[in-house]
Design an enzyme around this catalytic site. Structure first.
Site, PDB file in Angstrom:
ATOM      1  N   HIS A 142       0.872  -1.182   0.000  1.00 59.40           N
ATOM      2  CA  HIS A 142       0.000   0.000   0.000  1.00 59.40           C
ATOM      3  C   HIS A 142       0.912   1.237   0.000  1.00 59.40           C
ATOM      4  CE1 HIS A 142      -4.095   1.694   1.363  1.00 59.40           C
ATOM      5  NE2 HIS A 142      -3.311   2.735   1.056  1.00 59.40           N
ATOM      6  N   GLU A 143       0.667   2.106  -0.971  1.00 60.27           N
ATOM      7  CA  GLU A 143       1.613   3.195  -1.275  1.00 60.27           C
ATOM      8  C   GLU A 143       1.873   4.119  -0.083  1.00 60.27           C
ATOM      9  OE1 GLU A 143       3.333   2.987  -3.839  1.00 60.27           O
ATOM     10  OE2 GLU A 143       3.284   4.736  -5.166  1.00 60.27           O
ATOM     11  N   HIS A 144       3.139   4.294   0.266  1.00 58.14           N
ATOM     12  CA  HIS A 144       3.483   5.156   1.406  1.00 58.14           C
ATOM     13  C   HIS A 144       4.901   5.692   1.258  1.00 58.14           C
ATOM     14  CE1 HIS A 144       5.118   1.198   2.444  1.00 58.14           C
ATOM     15  NE2 HIS A 144       5.919   1.774   3.304  1.00 58.14           N
ATOM     16  N   SER A 145       5.141   6.858   1.822  1.00 55.47           N
ATOM     17  CA  SER A 145       6.512   7.320   1.985  1.00 55.47           C
ATOM     18  C   SER A 145       6.896   7.183   3.453  1.00 55.47           C
ATOM     19  CB  SER A 145       6.718   8.750   1.465  1.00 55.47           C
ATOM     20  OG  SER A 145       5.608   9.566   1.643  1.00 55.47           O
TER      21      SER A 145
END
Lengths: 311, 311
Positions: A142-145
């Site tokens: 799941h897209e995260h920085s």
């Protein structure tokens, strides 16, 4: 300690349960920040970008900052912070899929976390970065920085600033401004520019298809960005990611923000940039031994290729 | 240029034909060196270690060494050498399988190539290194080390020497001698020692299970090694590799030789070592942005684990 403790390397780690999806907020440590994109449809819940402490942090805020000697070595206690910024509510959406206002909120969240962490005077550096895809080090898809705050300034960060300051000391001009001016005039390594930002393939990159996203006007600190600049930066970043996706078939990638010293005043010699690097090669013994990387793709070729692909 | 040009990363590249096997000598560029272990059985052909130029070299010996300015940048022509040292005639044998005299010949081949390349005064640095296993960057699995000679001293090599020289400048003692003395007395990070060499897990390593193989007595240049020292070094290296094989289930790994300046006189401040690093983690955005690596395995734990496993 078993060998399997050290072998998560190439395994795709995606469970059926995703702790970063809306509705799983209980599965993460308490929220530090939640933002809502101005154009968010009513059905996406109460946040579109959400920051919280990493559940398995590399450093922790709690404790005393101690610097001790141990034989010939120096030790500093692991005081700091390690945070996650979830960039979208949609499990399968990538940063490159986001609308510009939503991507702008992600950038605003970086700024907010830098400013907030900077209030802790024990911290000397805040690193914003991203690992996208398992080959780039991501363990949750799941897209995260991520944000790591440290009680020391890392060596390469200090060296880069020293070089920029030395250049300014000799020439009374910003090195990065010189580079951006040269690349915009020369054009060979330039991929894109809008009113405020340039996307370029830097000279002598460590690995193929490295991209800089850099303000064309002088600016030492990313966190000095203003709301009205977000959409222009989001446009440059999204274009860079979409072109990499098209050119390299949705590669894994990393990015890292290079910005001025935490709590530092605006500097005439330092100039922030975001550096994006697709994961196409493995650093080997030569790279580990020398700090120099072999790269068989000249940036001029990469830039020509990226200019051609439609994002 | 197609996307597939950049995606050899995790593919196991082993053809049915191996250009490094005996009988395939025609498939490689002309031989630079062939050594025969003193204990080699009669059936293994006319060499046991063989060096030749890499067929796809990162740098070439031919041409003029030119240093030019290009806008704000510096360019140096790709003069240098890129060589392969095949370490065994047996396709499936690993370095850890070799007998000590045969492994000693591999070490001797490194020395020979450093001394030979040092005669070319255009070259400033010779890097001996190895990529073992595809995850560590190997594209041909037949066991080999590599040699890259450069017209410049790489940044990390120069920085490391500067640190060692600064320590000596303050204390009139070699930093590495101080470290080895501390580690032998302290014992926590020591894995093995014989009469001449120590194997230890260094303080604050970039990644888990990094090992140093280092002479206990002061020595700045690897290539000053004498024939009678080879077997002792081979014993230390083989033990290190065998312990890693047992502890981590035959991991991919890199090693890199850190040694004094090419053609340099013996130095009281510099001290050579071989640094071995199993490939257990991926450098991500944090590592690329800061030059600091996150490592969740303390060297004391790694050393305790390696002391226990039987090689």
């Amino acid at each position: 300690m078993r060998p399997s403790d050290f072998t998560p390397r190439f395994s795709k780690t995606e469970a059926s349960f995703c702790p970063f999806c809306p509705g799983s907020e209980d599965a993460t440590p308490p929220e530090l920040l939640a933002l809502r994109a101005p154009d968010a449809p009513a059905d996406v819940g109460r946040w579109t970008v959400r920051a919280f402490p990493n559940r398995f942090p590399a450093l922790r805020v709690e404790g005393e900052l101690e610097r001790t000697a141990e034989g010939p070595y120096d030790r500093v206690s692991g005081i700091g912070a390690h945070e996650v910024i979830v960039e979208t509510v949609r499990h399968d959406e990538t940063l490159a899929d986001l609308g510009l206002p939503a991507l702008g909120e992600v950038l605003w969240a970086w700024r907010e976390r830098i400013l907030d962490l900077g209030r802790d005077l024990r911290l000397a550096h805040v690193q914003i970065f991203k690992n996208h895809g398992p080959e780039a080090g991501a363990t949750i898809l799941h897209e995260h920085s991520q944000v790591i705050a440290l009680p020391v300034v890392p060596r390469d960060v200090a060296l880069e600033r020293e070089e920029q300051q030395a250049w300014f000391g000799r020439k009374e001009r910003c090195l990065t401004c010189d580079i951006v001016r040269h690349e915009r005039r020369d054009g060979e390594r330039l991929v894109f520019e809008n009113a405020r930002y340039a996307v370029l393939c830097p000279w002598a990159p460590l690995s193929p298809f490295v991209l800089w996203i850099v303000p064309k006007g002088h600016s030492s600190h990313f966190e000095a960005i203003e709301r009205h600049e977000l959409e222009s930066l989001a446009e440059a970043l999204r274009l860079a990611l979409r072109k990499l996706d098209k050119a390299l078939e949705r590669p894994a990638y990393n990015f890292a923000l290079h910005s001025g010293p935490l709590r530092g005043a605006a500097s005439p010699s330092l100039h922030w940039r975001l550096e994006v690097a697709p994961t196409l090669t493995v650093p080997g013994g030569f790279e580990r031994g020398t700090g120099s990387w072999l790269n068989s793709t000249p940036p001029e070729e990469a830039a020509a290729f990226l200019r051609k692909v439609r994002e």
